[in-house]
Design a protein around this motif. Structure first.
Motif, PDB file in Angstrom:
ATOM      1  N   ILE A  40     -27.437 -11.476  22.061  1.00 24.24           N
ATOM      2  CA  ILE A  40     -28.669 -10.932  22.631  1.00 24.24           C
ATOM      3  C   ILE A  40     -29.832 -11.489  21.820  1.00 24.24           C
ATOM      4  CG2 ILE A  40     -29.982  -8.847  23.152  1.00 24.24           C
ATOM      5  CD1 ILE A  40     -27.225  -7.375  23.162  1.00 24.24           C
ATOM      6  N   ILE A  41     -30.640 -12.333  22.453  1.00 29.05           N
ATOM      7  CA  ILE A  41     -31.769 -12.968  21.760  1.00 29.05           C
ATOM      8  C   ILE A  41     -32.998 -12.076  21.877  1.00 29.05           C
ATOM      9  CG2 ILE A  41     -33.290 -14.982  21.690  1.00 29.05           C
ATOM     10  CD1 ILE A  41     -30.961 -16.623  22.812  1.00 29.05           C
ATOM     11  N   LEU A  42     -33.664 -11.864  20.730  1.00 28.26           N
ATOM     12  CA  LEU A  42     -34.868 -11.044  20.656  1.00 28.26           C
ATOM     13  C   LEU A  42     -36.056 -11.966  20.390  1.00 28.26           C
ATOM     14  CD1 LEU A  42     -33.466  -8.360  18.174  1.00 28.26           C
ATOM     15  CD2 LEU A  42     -33.174  -8.427  20.650  1.00 28.26           C
ATOM     16  N   GLY A  43     -37.108 -11.828  21.195  1.00 25.79           N
ATOM     17  CA  GLY A  43     -38.262 -12.699  20.969  1.00 25.79           C
ATOM     18  C   GLY A  43     -39.403 -12.396  21.908  1.00 25.79           C
ATOM     19  N   ARG A  44     -40.394 -13.285  21.908  1.00 24.19           N
ATOM     20  CA  ARG A  44     -41.615 -13.061  22.683  1.00 24.19           C
ATOM     21  C   ARG A  44     -41.615 -13.816  24.014  1.00 24.19           C
ATOM     22  NH1 ARG A  44     -44.748 -15.539  19.678  1.00 24.19           N
ATOM     23  NH2 ARG A  44     -45.610 -17.160  21.012  1.00 24.19           N
ATOM     24  N   LYS A  45     -40.871 -14.925  24.102  1.00 25.38           N
ATOM     25  CA  LYS A  45     -40.987 -15.809  25.267  1.00 25.38           C
ATOM     26  C   LYS A  45     -39.809 -15.648  26.226  1.00 25.38           C
ATOM     27  CE  LYS A  45     -43.954 -19.195  22.974  1.00 25.38           C
ATOM     28  NZ  LYS A  45     -44.151 -20.613  22.610  1.00 25.38           N
ATOM     29  N   LYS A  46     -39.833 -16.440  27.286  1.00 29.18           N
ATOM     30  CA  LYS A  46     -38.879 -16.281  28.377  1.00 29.18           C
ATOM     31  C   LYS A  46     -37.436 -16.587  27.969  1.00 29.18           C
ATOM     32  CE  LYS A  46     -42.081 -17.047  32.201  1.00 29.18           C
ATOM     33  NZ  LYS A  46     -42.402 -17.865  33.397  1.00 29.18           N
ATOM     34  N   ALA A  88     -35.809 -15.301  25.700  1.00 34.69           N
ATOM     35  CA  ALA A  88     -35.216 -14.137  25.028  1.00 34.69           C
ATOM     36  C   ALA A  88     -34.697 -13.142  26.053  1.00 34.69           C
ATOM     37  CB  ALA A  88     -36.243 -13.465  24.124  1.00 34.69           C
ATOM     38  N   HIS A  89     -33.578 -12.463  25.709  1.00 38.24           N
ATOM     39  CA  HIS A  89     -33.055 -11.402  26.556  1.00 38.24           C
ATOM     40  C   HIS A  89     -33.953 -10.163  26.487  1.00 38.24           C
ATOM     41  CE1 HIS A  89     -29.370 -13.825  25.690  1.00 38.24           C
ATOM     42  NE2 HIS A  89     -29.108 -13.561  26.964  1.00 38.24           N
ATOM     43  N   LEU A  90     -34.426  -9.840  25.280  1.00 41.35           N
ATOM     44  CA  LEU A  90     -35.338  -8.715  25.072  1.00 41.35           C
ATOM     45  C   LEU A  90     -36.656  -9.274  24.566  1.00 41.35           C
ATOM     46  CD1 LEU A  90     -32.973  -6.089  23.398  1.00 41.35           C
ATOM     47  CD2 LEU A  90     -33.707  -6.195  25.772  1.00 41.35           C
ATOM     48  N   ARG A  91     -37.739  -9.002  25.301  1.00 38.99           N
ATOM     49  CA  ARG A  91     -39.025  -9.617  24.981  1.00 38.99           C
ATOM     50  C   ARG A  91     -39.985  -8.571  24.432  1.00 38.99           C
ATOM     51  NH1 ARG A  91     -39.405 -12.626  30.840  1.00 38.99           N
ATOM     52  NH2 ARG A  91     -37.403 -13.723  30.689  1.00 38.99           N
ATOM     53  N   PHE A  92     -40.691  -8.951  23.371  1.00 37.35           N
ATOM     54  CA  PHE A  92     -41.654  -8.070  22.717  1.00 37.35           C
ATOM     55  C   PHE A  92     -42.993  -8.801  22.660  1.00 37.35           C
ATOM     56  CE2 PHE A  92     -37.408  -7.210  21.077  1.00 37.35           C
ATOM     57  CZ  PHE A  92     -37.293  -5.860  21.316  1.00 37.35           C
ATOM     58  N   PRO A  93     -43.979  -8.368  23.454  1.00 35.22           N
ATOM     59  CA  PRO A  93     -45.242  -9.102  23.604  1.00 35.22           C
ATOM     60  C   PRO A  93     -46.197  -8.901  22.442  1.00 35.22           C
ATOM     61  CG  PRO A  93     -45.295  -7.125  24.939  1.00 35.22           C
ATOM     62  CD  PRO A  93     -43.925  -7.178  24.321  1.00 35.22           C
ATOM     63  N   ASP A  94     -45.862  -9.468  21.311  1.00 35.00           N
ATOM     64  CA  ASP A  94     -46.738  -9.398  20.140  1.00 35.00           C
ATOM     65  C   ASP A  94     -46.747 -10.778  19.489  1.00 35.00           C
ATOM     66  OD1 ASP A  94     -47.407  -8.976  17.175  1.00 35.00           O
ATOM     67  OD2 ASP A  94     -47.822  -6.997  17.997  1.00 35.00           O
ATOM     68  N   THR A  95     -47.942 -11.259  19.144  1.00 34.03           N
ATOM     69  CA  THR A  95     -48.064 -12.617  18.611  1.00 34.03           C
ATOM     70  C   THR A  95     -47.368 -12.793  17.265  1.00 34.03           C
ATOM     71  OG1 THR A  95     -50.216 -12.023  17.669  1.00 34.03           O
ATOM     72  CG2 THR A  95     -50.207 -13.082  19.839  1.00 34.03           C
ATOM     73  N   GLY A 122     -41.151 -16.900  19.448  1.00 28.49           N
ATOM     74  CA  GLY A 122     -40.607 -17.063  20.796  1.00 28.49           C
ATOM     75  C   GLY A 122     -39.151 -16.656  20.875  1.00 28.49           C
ATOM     76  N   GLN A 123     -38.336 -17.161  19.969  1.00 26.74           N
ATOM     77  CA  GLN A 123     -36.965 -16.708  19.774  1.00 26.74           C
ATOM     78  C   GLN A 123     -36.857 -16.301  18.302  1.00 26.74           C
ATOM     79  OE1 GLN A 123     -33.841 -19.228  21.249  1.00 26.74           O
ATOM     80  NE2 GLN A 123     -34.763 -19.402  23.277  1.00 26.74           N
TER      81      GLN A 123
END
Length: 345
Positions: A60-66, A68-75, A79-80
């Protein structure tokens, strides 16, 4: 390859759905173990790792960009940023070379290195997303204990509040329980953006509006009167407390005694007057009257049991002390308005 994002379940909805279930029923309905995610300014959400494993997701990849499976919109999230993988019957959190790091018990993981997820240990992505790992049985006990005893004082460890206790202790001298001058605080923190401020102070605040209360007014009039104080007069003399305790717990006592976490030295305030509590599992703040002599009013109404606190509600302690409970995001906007109106340089 396109990665389909996974859906997190709000913890509040999950608790409501499974309230009243016995352990035998619970383990038949869910799989587990679970991850609980908390992002600054958002309510806790959960992921059933066992269910994802059944669906074929061993990574399960956690990150900001597409990607990632779980996305967290914080700069501050890469991305991954990190991944959770199932390897040799264990779940492992691994950093993917992120810019701002992945943490386990406040220790930053080396790039491309991982740590086995363990109960009772706190994890975080870049001091923005807090993660906690629960076995199925322990997660059931946490839910069941709160359903049976809402005043249960046990708290789930939470890295965000551990961070808050360190930063606020250092910067605001909270150990003394003394309210902080808004003018001094706003001057010191001018220039911060909302994300930086929320990471530094992930706690709500209690603004001391006045030590006198208008008589014969309706609840709505009292609230409007509090707003008039903030907007029209006395702003330079306003003081406030971040809601943090002396001993690092999630329970904060307000009272006249010097031993209180928030010291309010007024003749109508009892030595231990009221209790603020934060349920870290549900992400809620409550206020409770500690059998004080002159009571606590929430938006003009007396409280008896623990009452939930909404943003910007007015609280009266004793017969004359008026305050306002205000969450981090609202306090930041209020501080910005104060800074602009007073041309702080």
């Amino acid at each position: 390859m396109t990665v389909a994002p996974m859906c997190l379940t709000p913890l509040r909805d999950f608790v409501s759905t499974h309230s009243g279930a016995r352990l035998e029923q619970f383990v038949q309905i869910v799989v587990g173990p679970f991850l609980v995610f908390r992002m600054t300014g958002d309510s806790p959400k959960i992921l059933d790792l066992g269910l994802e494993l059944k669906n074929g997701h061993r990574q399960i990849i956690l990150g900001r960009k597409k990607g990632a499976h779980l996305r967290f919109p914080d700069t501050n999230i890469s991305g991954q940023h990190a991944r959770v993988i199932f390897h040799r019957q264990q779940w492992i959190l691994e950093d993917l070379g992120s810019t701002n790091g992945t943490f386990a018990s406040d220790q930053q993981l080396p790039s491309k290195s991982g740590a086995v997820l363990q109960e009772g240990r706190a994890y975080a992505l870049a001091d923005v997303v807090e993660i906690e790992f629960f076995s199925t049985e322990r997660f059931f006990k946490e839910i069941d204990s709160r359903a049976r005893n809402p005043k249960d004082s046990r708290r789930v460890s939470n890295r965000r509040y551990a961070m808050m206790r360190r930063t606020t202790k250092r910067q605001l001298r909270l150990r003394q329980g003394i309210p902080v001058s808004l003018k001094t605080f706003a001057t010191k923190h001018k220039g911060l953006d909302p994300a930086e401020f929320a990471r530094l102070y992930p706690c709500p605040f209690l603004i001391l509006l006045t030590s006198s209360q208008p008589k014969g007014k309706s609840n709505q009039d009292r609230t409007l009167w509090a707003e008039q104080i903030i907007v029209q007069r006395g702003m330079a003399n306003l003081h406030f407390w971040p809601l943090a305790s002396k001993n690092g717990s999630s329970e904060i006592i307000l009272g006249r005694s010097d031993n209180s976490d928030l010291v309010l030295n007024h003749q109508t305030i009892s030595k231990a007057h009221a209790l603020f509590a934060h349920d870290e599992l549900l992400g809620e703040w409550t206020i409770e009257d500690l059998s004080s002599r002159n009571g606590v009013l929430l938006d003009g109404n007396p409280i008896q049991n623990a009452a939930p606190l909404a943003d910007e509600v007015c609280l009266r302690f004793g017969t004359e002390v008026l305050t306002q409970f205000i969450k981090t995001e609202s306090f930041f906007r209020f501080m910005q308005l104060y800074t602009l109106s007073h041309n702080l340089s």
